[in-house]
Design an enzyme around this catalytic site. Structure first.
Site, short mmCIF file in Angstrom:
data_model
loop_
_atom_site.label_atom_id
_atom_site.label_comp_id
_atom_site.label_asym_id
_atom_site.label_seq_id
_atom_site.Cartn_x
_atom_site.Cartn_y
_atom_site.Cartn_z
N TYR A 133 -9.62 -14.04 -8.78
CA TYR A 133 -9.20 -12.64 -8.92
C TYR A 133 -9.71 -12.05 -10.23
CZ TYR A 133 -6.08 -8.58 -9.10
OH TYR A 133 -5.57 -7.30 -9.18
N THR A 164 3.96 -3.17 -6.18
CA THR A 164 3.39 -3.06 -4.85
C THR A 164 3.69 -4.33 -4.07
OG1 THR A 164 1.27 -4.08 -5.46
CG2 THR A 164 1.47 -1.69 -5.77
N ASP A 211 -13.01 -4.60 7.75
CA ASP A 211 -12.99 -5.46 6.57
C ASP A 211 -14.08 -4.96 5.61
OD1 ASP A 211 -13.50 -7.55 4.73
OD2 ASP A 211 -12.86 -9.08 6.16
#
Length: 255
Positions: free
Chosen positions: A144, A179, A55
């Site tokens: 985001y 994607t 991670d």
């Protein structure tokens, strides 16, 4: 000769989508690619010279990468901070767990990556940070968007600080790229996005990877601090595409 022949490059978020295409393209250009992701795919194992599962928001994973890369290759020439997660919540709805997780992957991850890899760069190197067109706008996806704006600022700081080391740092801002991550959005998101793209199509992962390779290569040796939108012209038109469409200026009033 391939433009990245002999270079060792680390790519994060490499198991699928844009990251996987970057690994494949960079390998095709002669690079020895170290691919990382929190869940490794068979496709990544087939494409990369080395695969490390961790991670990117965890310092321990980066420490393990440094040890393994130093032992196997002795150095790093390039880093592509590609790993990212999406979060759609608006300002009044985003929870602290979502906020922290999104910034952890999208912003802290690149910070840790640069802190880890720069000491392994032997007097020169190139870093490509993958932001998003959200990092140039006020897209509703609060966590985001904030993380991608943050990565933009981090990249500018890094390009200044690392310049004397001959380490270049550039930032890409992909728009609507087809994607698995982007496909999670509702169909209406694609429809609205297409309406804002002057080139009239969504992007493909193959639209991004060659530019990453160029920025990692010696051909870009005097390019640092650059910010490049890879978005079919979406950001450049600033929401004004409908205003320059001749069809919207036709007289449609009843005769």
């Amino acid at each position: 000769m391939a433009v990245l022949e002999g270079k060792v490059v680390v790519v994060t978020g490499a198991a699928r989508g844009q990251g996987l295409e970057e690994v494949r393209h960079l390998s095709g250009e002669g690079a020895t690619v170290v691919g990382t992701d929190w869940t490794v795919s068979d496709e990544l194992r087939a494409a990369a010279a080395m695969v490390i599962e961790f991670d990117v928001s965890e310092p321990a994973g980066w420490a393990r990468l440094a040890d393994e890369v130093r032992r196997e290759f002795g150095r790093v020439d390039g880093l592509v901070n590609n790993a990212g997660v999406a979060a759609r919540d608006g300002l009044l709805d985003v929870g602290l767990d979502t906020w922290n997780r999104t910034l952890g992957i999208n912003l802290t991850g690149p910070l840790l990556g640069m802190q880890t890899v720069v000491p392994l760069m032997p007097g020169a190197g190139s870093i490509v940070n993958i932001s998003s067109v959200a990092g140039l706008t006020g897209l509703r996806t609060t966590a985001y968007t904030a993380s991608k704006w943050g990565l933009r600022g981090l990249s500018r700081v890094a390009s200044n600080e690392l310049g004397p080391r001959n380490i270049r740092v550039n930032t890409l801002f992909p728009g609507y790229i087809d994607t698995p991550l982007v496909r999670q959005n509702p169909e209406a998101f694609k429809t609205v996005s297409l309406a804002q793209i002057p080139l009239g199509r969504v992007g493909e992962v193959t639209d991004v990877a060659p530019l990453v390779a160029f920025l990692l290569s010696d051909a870009a040796s005097w390019i640092t601090g650059a910010e490049i939108a890879v978005d079919g012209g979406q950001y450049a038109q600033g929401g004004a595409k409908a205003l320059v469409d001749p069809a919207n200026f036709l007289d449609k009033s009843p005769s």
